[in-house]
Design an enzyme around this catalytic site. Structure first.
Site, PDB file in Angstrom:
ATOM      1  N   GLU A  84       0.860  -1.185   0.000  1.00 32.89           N
ATOM      2  CA  GLU A  84       0.000   0.000   0.000  1.00 32.89           C
ATOM      3  C   GLU A  84       0.886   1.220   0.000  1.00 32.89           C
ATOM      4  O   GLU A  84       1.750   1.358   0.861  1.00 32.89           O
ATOM      5  CB  GLU A  84      -0.875   0.013   1.256  1.00 32.89           C
ATOM      6  N   ASP A  89      -4.904   9.342  10.966  1.00 33.94           N
ATOM      7  CA  ASP A  89      -3.538   8.887  11.247  1.00 33.94           C
ATOM      8  C   ASP A  89      -2.970   9.459  12.525  1.00 33.94           C
ATOM      9  O   ASP A  89      -3.215  10.606  12.885  1.00 33.94           O
ATOM     10  CB  ASP A  89      -2.631   9.238  10.074  1.00 33.94           C
TER      11      ASP A  89
END
Lengths: 256, 401
Positions: free
Chosen positions: A46, A57
């Protein structure tokens, strides 16, 4: 055939996927890192599209995004890097990124470009299933780009079934309700992962978030087809002069 | 809550959109929280018990109705009839408390025990800390590290009220980043926590929820105008817009009345073309910020641009989706006012009316210099907040002059 389909049709145990931020730590490191990951026996990759405001995040991936943007990384540049990567890398490649840069690039433009350069799928964490189905599903399907959706410990069984029904590849099982890299390990997730395993979903499953080492990788893969490592990997290549070596050492420790 | 307004063509549709803007672009981790809110907010805030407690607190705790005051000297100076909607007289000094009183009651009804909030100027943070103290709930406020410095009195107030203030050190260290940190906190605390968003931004249903709670402003203007002018509407309403909650509240009951011009004033910062601005409708493009599709300031590559304004409350690179829709449909008039124009207007206003306005509010006041209204026209300016928190900035500014 889409490389993700080929992978999940042929191998269904202990899959390892690694997330890396494009253009990090140096702008040209994307190729070096991805190549090293392939050489180390990772199953798919990814590549994160850096974004100024990565809501889901934690600090490690936030910081890598900031550095990558300062390095000059853009979605356009990343796609041209993938052309180079594809000359040497045969593994499935997914893009992972937030919706705003994707919208500015244009959904159809991106789906078409992904198919041209050899991207197999895309994970857009802030594109929920409802908006996806109504506005974008047919566009990605036209170019055979797989869309990956997330499930968390709080996701209801009904919604898991709904996501399973509309998924064209694997389902991303978030190990705990958290931002990325929030804690170390997946203790406490066993009941949730086992509950999902018993649902016998049609889609393959990969566990992600807070997988950081051999131990957490192995405990996650008892419940799913594989696991995804992001923050711990990004941390391992941070500030490394030889990113390829750092990447290989990291994967070796997981697979040992 | 006006029933007719609920069916306005400017209210949210079943997918959470105002025209092309709105929606809920949330990561799956937030889905249960947002869904719980979406499924319950209309029922709860429409219920008799909620309305009774909400109205009672607005009256006796906040001090509503806020006066609609005829500003005689300001009217003489600008040769038109100007009324000030005195949200600055609310408890805690701004309109923000209308929303936090409503949301804390909603949070209690949903069984939440921990409250988080973002704040820019600190007004929403103070208003949240205040209602948390009132209800005995834990309160965590995220505030951009730069704003912690420039709005220090409000940081002290929040601490005094028992809140924890966490400086947001990421990105531009202002309101945008405080909002990011609050959203991350909510992802990490999905079960016990309610996020009190302070403006008409964020994923659906927040823009609609906050607009409804702030609509008490225009609801009062209706009858106050009738008392003072014998008709229930002014010719124009002027309000400043960062995310846009005071403007949404002041416009709400007039959205479908074409006789009322709705004027939204953004912060131009050093000037709309200088790169140091927060004038979203001037330089923004459609995109997604804080889980809502709206206009936002961004690069060609879709990275969010760091805004600038002297006013911490307007220093935001987006606007609420309702305002993006008002702008695009032409229903709203959007103008931008520079730091310089706002500071001069704020100073002039102090001397004319004996009221020190918040620097945010001073942006709305500055519009009077840009636009000539008729002598018999009636203009309402939403005086969204008082300027006590801005004294240091005002003083520094005028020492430099």
């Amino acid at each position: 055939m889409n490389r993700l389909d080929t992978l999940f049709n042929s191998k269904k145990k202990n899959l390892l996927s690694i997330f890396t931020t494009a253009g990090y730590p140096q702008l040209s490191d994307t190729l070096l890192v991805v190549k090293a990951l392939q050489d180390s026996g990772v199953d798919f990759i990814e590549v994160g599209i850096p974004f100024s405001d990565p809501l889901a995040d934690g600090p490690i991936i936030q910081e890598s995004s900031t550095v990558a943007l300062e390095n000059g990384m853009t979605l356009k540049l990343l796609l041209s890097q993938i052309v180079e990567i594809r000359k040497e890398v045969a593994l499935p490649i997914l893009l992972m990124g937030y919706i705003n840069p994707v919208l500015q690039y244009g959904i159809e433009n991106l789906a078409k470009k992904c198919s041209e350069v050899g991207v197999d799928g895309i994970i857009i964490p802030d594109l929920p299933m409802r908006e996806f189905l109504e506005d974008y599903q047919s566009i990605f399907a036209k170019y055979d780009i797989k869309n990956i959706f997330l499930v968390t410990p709080q996701t209801s069984e009904e919604r898991i079934r709904f996501i399973d029904e509309h998924s064209s590849s694997f389902i991303y099982l978030v190990s705990s309700s958290s931002t990325t890299g929030k804690k170390v390990g997946i203790e406490g997730a066993e009941a949730y992962l086992s509950r999902i395993q018993k649902m016998n979903l049609k889609s393959p499953t990969m566990v992600g978030f807070n997988i950081s080492n051999k131990e957490s990788f192995e405990s996650a893969t008892r419940f799913a087809d594989g696991a995804i490592i992001g923050s711990a990997f990004v941390k391992a290549i941070a500030g490394q002069a030889d990113v390829a070596l750092a990447a290989k050492n990291f994967v070796r420790a997981i697979r040992a | 809550m006006n029933e007719a307004a609920g069916h306005s063509k400017f209210s949210v549709n079943e997918r959470g959109f105002y025209g092309n803007y709105g929606g809920a672009y949330i990561p799956e981790m937030l889905y249960p929280n947002v869904k719980e809110l979406e499924d319950n907010y209309l029922r709860i805030i429409g219920s008799e018990s909620f309305q009774k407690e909400f109205r009672s607190l607005l009256k006796d705790y906040v001090g509503r109705p806020s006066p609609l005051y005829y500003a005689k000297r300001l009217s003489e100076k600008y040769e038109t009839k100007i009324y000030l909607k005195r949200e600055d007289l609310n408890h805690t000094g701004a309109h923000k408390i209308n929303n936090t009183v409503g949301q804390i009651l909603l949070a209690k009804e949903l069984g939440k025990t921990r409250i988080i909030a973002e704040t820019g100027a600190g007004q929403h943070g103070v208003a949240t800390a205040t209602v948390c103290a009132l209800m005995g709930l834990e309160c965590v406020v995220y505030m951009g590290a730069i704003d912690v410095v420039r709005q220090e009195p409000n940081v002290k107030r929040m601490l005094m009220l028992g809140a924890t203030v966490i400086p947001a050190e990421s990105g531009s260290k202002t309101l945008k980043d405080a909002t990011n940190e609050a959203i991350r906190d909510w992802i990490n605390n999905p079960v016990d926590t309610h996020y009190i968003i302070g403006s008409v931004v964020g994923p659906h249903p927040y823009p609609d929820l906050v607009a409804r709670l702030q609509s008490v402003i225009s609801e009062e203007i209706l009858w106050q105008m009738m008392e003072k002018e014998g008709r229930d509407y002014p010719d124009a309403i002027i309000a400043c817009v960062g995310g846009g909650s005071n403007a949404a509240g002041a416009f709400y009951h007039y959205l479908d009345n074409p006789k009322v011009e709705l004027i939204a004033i953004e912060a131009a910062g050093l000037g709309v073309d200088t790169g140091e601005t927060a004038a979203t409708t001037k330089i923004g493009k459609p995109g997604v910020i804080h889980s809502s599709k709206t206009l936002l300031m961004q690069t060609e590559d879709g990275q969010i641009v760091e805004p600038y304004s002297i006013s911490a409350g307007l220093d935001y690179p987006g606007i609420g989706p309702i305002h993006a829709h008002l702008f695009e449909s032409g229903r709203g008039v959007f103008e931008a006012v520079t730091d310089e124009e706002a500071m001069q207007a704020g100073f002039e206003f102090c001397r004319l009316e004996g009221i020190i306005p918040a620097i945010e509010t001073a942006h709305a006041l500055a519009y009077l210099k840009k636009r000539k209204f008729g002598a018999d026209q009636v203009v309402v300016i939403n005086l969204s907040g008082r300027g006590d928190k801005d004294l240091a900035t005002y003083i520094k500014w005028f020492e430099k002059q």
